[in-house]
Scaffold this active site. Structure first.
Site, short mmCIF file in Angstrom:
data_model
loop_
_atom_site.label_atom_id
_atom_site.label_comp_id
_atom_site.label_asym_id
_atom_site.label_seq_id
_atom_site.Cartn_x
_atom_site.Cartn_y
_atom_site.Cartn_z
N GLU A 1 -61.05 -48.67 -21.27
CA GLU A 1 -60.24 -48.22 -20.13
C GLU A 1 -59.66 -46.83 -20.39
O GLU A 1 -59.21 -46.56 -21.50
CB GLU A 1 -59.10 -49.22 -19.90
CG GLU A 1 -58.22 -48.87 -18.71
CD GLU A 1 -56.97 -49.74 -18.65
OE1 GLU A 1 -57.03 -50.86 -18.12
OE2 GLU A 1 -55.93 -49.29 -19.16
N TYR B 1 -57.94 -43.83 -12.40
CA TYR B 1 -58.11 -45.01 -13.25
C TYR B 1 -59.61 -45.27 -13.43
O TYR B 1 -60.38 -45.22 -12.46
CB TYR B 1 -57.48 -46.25 -12.60
CG TYR B 1 -57.73 -47.52 -13.39
CD1 TYR B 1 -56.79 -47.98 -14.32
CD2 TYR B 1 -58.92 -48.24 -13.24
CE1 TYR B 1 -57.04 -49.12 -15.08
CE2 TYR B 1 -59.16 -49.38 -14.00
CZ TYR B 1 -58.22 -49.80 -14.91
OH TYR B 1 -58.46 -50.92 -15.67
#
Ligand code: GDP
Ligand code: MN
Length: 385
Positions: free
Chosen positions: A189, A101
């Site tokens: 992201e 992530y």
């Protein structure tokens, strides 16, 4: 403004962040998929402005062109958490060894960009945050120094990530960080940032949120807007340069004011009284009667809104202009059961009250915000204004 995955990935490509080969489709059939000459299996992904698509059935795998065409037919138009999938992204499925992530967001607390990294990325990142918070690193990036070696080392060591990939990760973070600034983003992201069998990092998903106030400088982002699902009233208001902010769908009060601070105060007081605001609109300074009328017309046009509250501190904005505009819009309004509450202070306040009194329309003039909210409450509870 939240971008769709393929729009975010178009930016990644510009910054040389690796993505999968793919094609965007908006109609069923397999011609476009065949024409794209993709290697199978593929991943078919609903393009909606919300995350968690995998868990909501918006990410599917297909082994053959036939299977892909069938799945595309099923997925086009599907609803994912309130968003309709009008387009699908079909990409070559990647074999992956790890899912990480990575994001950069604007952090109000540290007043700087914040790097968030976890070696336990993928669909369960929220779960990781709950059960293994030590596996998530949050590292502020000093805007003067930028991304440093220690930024990456710290993030990786804190979370126990495999240091072999440090150079690769640093490179992706640097690219993402440049993009973060160039595009005035509030969030970029990549989840998952996957590592393939050869140890290369590749963005399998992309989320980008751009500050709406920067759109005038970003023609390439503004061009993306046509493909997004937007509230028709937001578009209508924007076309006449008003900022329309949807608040609570079940609310039935519209609040309009000249300034966002006062808008928020009004919304607070209304909410405290147990009532719900449907939408808010910032009139800005110096609005003319025509502009006010246009704004009120947009609000009255929304079926769910039965009460419009206009709160004005008249300086550059003249109260009589506001009253005139409100009267024009209320007179033109066909639904007779809508009420307007007007609170004005400042320039030409008396003249404004006269205009309203002479109009004989369902408009209540109130003194101060608390009294206005009280009047609204009485009105809604059938006790008259
Ligand atoms: P999201 O659920 O909206 O975040 O959609 P993603 O694009 O992140 O996809 C959800 C999940 O599907 C990812 O976390 C991966 O586990 C998986 N996935 C997506 N694309 C691929 C791929 O090309 N290869 C593999 N092996 N898994 C994929
Ligand atoms: Mn994802």
């Amino acid at each position: 403004m939240k971008l769709l995955e393929y729009q975010a990935k178009a930016l990644f490509e510009k910054y040389d962040i690796a993505i999968q080969k793919g094609v965007v489709i908006d109609a069923a059939g397999d011609e476009k998929i065949r024409a794209a000459d993709l290697r199978f299996p593929v991943v078919i992904k609903a393009q909606v402005q919300t995350g968690g698509r995998g868990k909501a059935g918006g990410v599917k795998f297909a082994e053959t062109p036939e299977e892909a065409a069938k799945l595309c037919g099923e997925m086009l138009g599907m609803d994912i958490r309130g968003f309709t999938a009008k387009e699908l992204l079909v990409v070559e499925k990647k074999d992956i060894a790890k899912e990480w992530y990575l994001s950069i967001m604007l952090d109000r607390y540290s007043k700087s960009p914040l790097l968030i990294f976890s070696p336990l990325g993928g669909m369960d990142i929220e779960e990781t945050a709950r059960t293994n918070p030590e596996k998530i690193a949050k590292v502020p990036i000093d805007p003067i120094r930028g991304v440093q070696d220690y930024t990456i080392s710290y993030a990786m060591d804190k979370t126990g990530a495999d240091r072999r990939y440090k150079d690769g990760l640093k490179e992706v973070v640097e690219k993402l960080y440049r993009m973060f600034f160039d595009y005035y983003t509030m969030l970029v992201e990549i989840n998952p940032l996957a590592i393939d069998d050869e140890g290369r990092l590749i963005a399998l998903d992309g989320k980008v949120e751009v500050d709406d106030n920067a759109l005038p400088f970003l023609p390439d982002i503004t061009a993306f807007r046509d493909k997004l699902q937007e509230d028709p009233q937001v578009i209508e208001a924007r076309n006449v340069n008003f900022l329309f902010i949807p608040i609570e769908d079940e609310g039935n009060i519209a609040v309009m004011s000249n300034g966002s601070g006062m808008l928020m105060s009004c919304i607070d007081l209304i909410s405290k009284k147990g009532m719900k605001v449907h939408a808010a609109l910032d009139l800005g300074g110096g609005a003319t009667a025509e502009r006010i009328a246009e704004a009120v017309r947009i609000m009255l046009g929304r079926p769910k809104i039965d009460t419009v509250f206009i709160c004005i501190f008249g300086g550059i904005t003249r109260c009589d202009e506001v009253a005139r505009g409100a009267v024009i819009a209320m007179r033109a309004n066909e639904a007779a059961d809508k009420h307007l509450i007007l609170r004005m202070e400042g320039t030409n306040k008396e003249e404004a009250a006269k205009i309203v009194a002479e109009s004989n329309l369902p408009i209540t003039v109130a003194e101060g915000i608390p009294n206005s909210v009280e009047a609204m409450y009485r009105l809604k509870n059938g006790k008259g204004a």
